[in-house]
Design a protein around this motif. Structure first.
Motif, PDB file in Angstrom:
ATOM      1  N   ILE A   1      31.560  49.255  81.241  1.00  0.00           N
ATOM      2  CA  ILE A   1      32.227  49.391  80.385  1.00  0.00           C
ATOM      3  C   ILE A   1      32.789  48.590  79.386  1.00  0.00           C
ATOM      4  CG2 ILE A   1      34.904  48.555  81.012  1.00  0.00           C
ATOM      5  CD1 ILE A   1      34.155  47.832  83.374  1.00  0.00           C
ATOM      6  N   VAL A   2      31.548  48.239  78.679  1.00  0.00           N
ATOM      7  CA  VAL A   2      31.441  46.854  77.983  1.00  0.00           C
ATOM      8  C   VAL A   2      30.021  47.058  77.470  1.00  0.00           C
ATOM      9  CG1 VAL A   2      30.914  44.946  76.848  1.00  0.00           C
ATOM     10  CG2 VAL A   2      33.213  44.775  78.698  1.00  0.00           C
ATOM     11  N   PRO A   3      30.034  47.965  75.776  1.00  0.00           N
ATOM     12  CA  PRO A   3      28.397  48.454  75.493  1.00  0.00           C
ATOM     13  C   PRO A   3      27.703  46.612  75.130  1.00  0.00           C
ATOM     14  CG  PRO A   3      30.832  48.936  73.986  1.00  0.00           C
ATOM     15  CD  PRO A   3      31.061  48.608  75.364  1.00  0.00           C
ATOM     16  N   GLY A   4      26.895  46.585  74.735  1.00  0.00           N
ATOM     17  CA  GLY A   4      26.098  45.608  74.726  1.00  0.00           C
ATOM     18  C   GLY A   4      25.494  44.767  75.149  1.00  0.00           C
ATOM     19  N   VAL A   5      26.160  45.284  77.427  1.00  0.00           N
ATOM     20  CA  VAL A   5      25.226  43.963  77.934  1.00  0.00           C
ATOM     21  C   VAL A   5      23.921  44.088  77.767  1.00  0.00           C
ATOM     22  CG1 VAL A   5      25.549  43.647  80.229  1.00  0.00           C
ATOM     23  CG2 VAL A   5      27.670  44.622  79.257  1.00  0.00           C
ATOM     24  N   ALA A   6      23.383  44.942  78.163  1.00  0.00           N
ATOM     25  CA  ALA A   6      22.097  45.285  77.816  1.00  0.00           C
ATOM     26  C   ALA A   6      21.280  44.736  77.099  1.00  0.00           C
ATOM     27  CB  ALA A   6      21.551  47.085  78.240  1.00  0.00           C
ATOM     28  N   LEU A   7      21.702  44.735  76.197  1.00  0.00           N
ATOM     29  CA  LEU A   7      21.167  44.239  74.742  1.00  0.00           C
ATOM     30  C   LEU A   7      21.634  42.241  75.602  1.00  0.00           C
ATOM     31  CD1 LEU A   7      20.010  43.107  72.046  1.00  0.00           C
ATOM     32  CD2 LEU A   7      22.187  43.980  70.528  1.00  0.00           C
ATOM     33  N   TYR A   8      22.122  42.011  75.386  1.00  0.00           N
ATOM     34  CA  TYR A   8      22.868  40.778  75.764  1.00  0.00           C
ATOM     35  C   TYR A   8      21.455  40.259  76.890  1.00  0.00           C
ATOM     36  CZ  TYR A   8      24.601  36.473  78.668  1.00  0.00           C
ATOM     37  OH  TYR A   8      24.744  35.046  78.560  1.00  0.00           O
ATOM     38  N   ARG A   9      21.462  40.997  77.772  1.00  0.00           N
ATOM     39  CA  ARG A   9      20.058  41.041  78.891  1.00  0.00           C
ATOM     40  C   ARG A   9      18.596  40.756  78.442  1.00  0.00           C
ATOM     41  NH1 ARG A   9      23.100  44.560  83.593  1.00  0.00           N
ATOM     42  NH2 ARG A   9      24.518  43.526  84.596  1.00  0.00           N
ATOM     43  N   GLN A  10      18.719  41.324  77.200  1.00  0.00           N
ATOM     44  CA  GLN A  10      17.539  41.169  76.929  1.00  0.00           C
ATOM     45  C   GLN A  10      16.805  40.176  76.043  1.00  0.00           C
ATOM     46  OE1 GLN A  10      17.230  44.642  74.219  1.00  0.00           O
ATOM     47  NE2 GLN A  10      16.972  46.056  75.818  1.00  0.00           N
ATOM     48  N   LEU A  11      18.551  39.530  75.390  1.00  0.00           N
ATOM     49  CA  LEU A  11      18.276  38.346  74.756  1.00  0.00           C
ATOM     50  C   LEU A  11      17.874  36.800  75.903  1.00  0.00           C
ATOM     51  CD1 LEU A  11      21.474  38.633  72.395  1.00  0.00           C
ATOM     52  CD2 LEU A  11      18.664  38.842  71.813  1.00  0.00           C
ATOM     53  N   ARG A  12      18.968  37.702  77.028  1.00  0.00           N
ATOM     54  CA  ARG A  12      18.678  36.209  77.479  1.00  0.00           C
ATOM     55  C   ARG A  12      17.311  35.711  78.400  1.00  0.00           C
ATOM     56  NH1 ARG A  12      21.104  32.394  79.605  1.00  0.00           N
ATOM     57  NH2 ARG A  12      21.290  32.887  82.170  1.00  0.00           N
ATOM     58  N   ASP A  13      16.026  37.034  78.599  1.00  0.00           N
ATOM     59  CA  ASP A  13      15.011  37.440  79.135  1.00  0.00           C
ATOM     60  C   ASP A  13      14.197  36.564  77.741  1.00  0.00           C
ATOM     61  OD1 ASP A  13      12.739  38.225  80.498  1.00  0.00           O
ATOM     62  OD2 ASP A  13      12.760  39.738  79.243  1.00  0.00           O
TER      63      ASP A  13
END
Length: 503
Positions: A91-103
């Protein structure tokens, strides 16, 4: 039954205090049979247990307790989850980037924590560097017989005194050699590999340590006839203690690059200069047996204990059941004179095998028969200095910027947790309405069934077959619904008939 009075332990101590604030006379004349037993214990919070709190203090304590409870509730309600649930990336774009930043943040946090622990361990180890302290010793002579050529002796009288007292002055000074000077001294002066004066001056220089900084005491002993010179044969300087009172501190400067003294004499004198090293932590000389075991002649107490631990670990001398017990081999048995020892006892047992370091002794001949412009005697002494990086690492650990950064990161994490919590709530609402829009009837049935199961679980009515129970209750509610509809229809019909009759 013996009813004689026995004084309490409190009254036996001095006769002045009997406990609980009772005077000695009243307690001695009160019979034992009249006592009703121990009274209530009084809880006191202060010096006087009988002092009552005022209303203002009680109100302040109650307010403080309420504030503490409110803060505890806020901490309990504070969201801490920063993980975005599954399915949001559709639904929301950019969630994969947020998870990469968290990692990446987790890896950075682990690396920073590991480096910080390494820095803290390096600061606690107190690693020392060793440099060369160059000591210059020289002397000058004054009013010596061979210098008094302007005042010739009279040949006729028997008094050969010129009226001038011969003296000599000794100067001792030291200078710590920098690393660049040591490297330049080792290079060939004729080669082109040496450092120029411009390069040496361009290097950053730490604060310079003075000569007296490296020693606890400096003493000079003159080897000459004490009958002719009964006084002034020993000169001593001691470093004042850090917390010594002003009256007990030694006279003169606490830190200096050199000192000099003057004595009477017209003969060459041999002097011995003794330098007692000042090191933190202190190093000690090891006994012959302990030195052979640790393969070193000088070490600190912590280094000695660590060396013994390494020896025990490498040779497998730990007791397999009691890990703090050491089974001594031949070398340890010769040192500690026991077959088994307790590891915490090692610092105490090694006290008999360590001695203070011997002072550095420098021999110098004071010449009074030569001119005063000759070159001084030079001695190089190795001294320990603090690692210059250690001060920077200690400043890094106690930096206020680090604490401010942690507080800022904590605030940002709280904001992220609040946003993720709001995202979870929005995701749950969307899933609810999306499932209801796809199959309204089936979704309502499933939702009612789920709510009923939850209600049964809370009320404890979870017996029998769940499906049969749901079917039975459904039929009951269907019948109830039909009866309600019939009742409402009858009431409406009766109301209409009553209205017609009135008309």
């Amino acid at each position: 039954m013996d009813h004689t009075h026995r004084p309490s332990p409190m009254s036996q101590r001095g006769g002045h205090s009997t406990g609980y604030g009772i005077p000695p006379t009243s307690q001695q004349h009160q019979p034992t049979a009249a006592r009703r037993g121990p009274g209530p214990m009084l809880a006191s919070s202060g010096g006087n247990p009988h002092q009552n709190l005022t209303q203002a203090q009680i109100h302040q304590q109650n307010q403080q307790a309420m504030q503490d409870r409110e803060l505890a509730k806020r901490r309990a309600r504070k969201p801490t989850d920063k993980t975005i649930p599954e399915g949001v990336e559709e639904i929301v774009p950019g969630v994969a980037l947020y998870r990469q930043l968290r990692d990446m943040e987790r890896r950075y946090d682990a690396t920073i924590l590991r480096k910080r622990l390494d820095v803290q361990d390096a600061v606690n180890r107190n690693v020392k560097n060793y440099k060369t302290l160059r000591i210059f010793i020289s002397n000058t002579a004054k009013d010596q017989p061979w210098q008094n050529s302007d005042c010739p002796l009279d040949e006729n009288p028997f008094d050969f005194d010129t009226g001038q007292i011969p003296t000599f002055r000794v100067r001792i000074e030291g200078r710590l050699l920098e690393d660049t000077e040591d490297d330049a001294a080792e290079l060939d002066p004729d080669s082109d590999l040496g450092l120029s004066d411009l390069d040496i001056n361009a290097l950053p220089k730490p604060p310079r340590k003075k000569f007296s900084h490296f020693f606890k005491s400096i003493s000079v002993e003159l080897d000459r006839n004490k009958e002719i010179h009964p006084e002034g044969n020993a000169i001593e300087w001691r470093k004042p203690a850090p917390n010594a009172p002003p009256g007990l501190a030694s006279q003169g400067p606490a830190e200096f690059d050199g000192f000099e003294f003057e004595r009477k004499g017209d003969e060459n004198v041999t002097c011995v200069i003794k330098l007692v090293r000042d090191e933190v932590p202190d190093r000690f000389r090891l006994s012959a047996q302990l030195a052979d075991l640790l393969d070193t002649k000088e070490d600190t107490r912590a280094g000695i204990v660590m060396g013994i631990w390494e020896y025990v670990r490498i040779n497998g001398l730990q007791d397999p059941e009691e890990r703090r017990t050491i089974n001594c081999d031949m070398a340890l048995r010769n040192i500690f004179q026991c077959d088994r020892l307790y590891f915490p006892q090692i610092p105490e047992l090694t006290l008999s095998h360590i001695l203070p370091l011997e002072p550095i002794a420098l021999t110098y001949i004071i010449r009074t028969d030569v001119p005063s412009h000759f070159s001084p005697t030079v001695h190089d002494v190795t001294v320990s200095v603090d690692d210059p990086i250690r001060a920077k690492m200690a400043a890094l650990l106690s930096s206020p910027a680090y604490s401010a950064g942690l507080r800022e990161i904590s605030q940002i994490d709280e904001q992220i947790s609040v946003l993720v919590q709001g995202l979870n709530h929005s995701k749950a609402k969307r899933d609810f309405w999306h499932a209801m829009s796809m199959d309204p009837a089936g979704f309502v049935k499933r939702w009612v069934s789920s709510q009923k199961r939850d209600l049964d679980t809370l009320s404890g009515e979870t017996g029998g077959n769940v499906e049969d129970e749901e079917l039975r209750r459904k039929e009951f509610f269907d019948k109830v619904g039909e009866n309600v509809y019939l009742l409402l229809a009858r009431q409406m019909r009766g109301a209409q008939q009553g209205g017609q009759q009135v008309m």
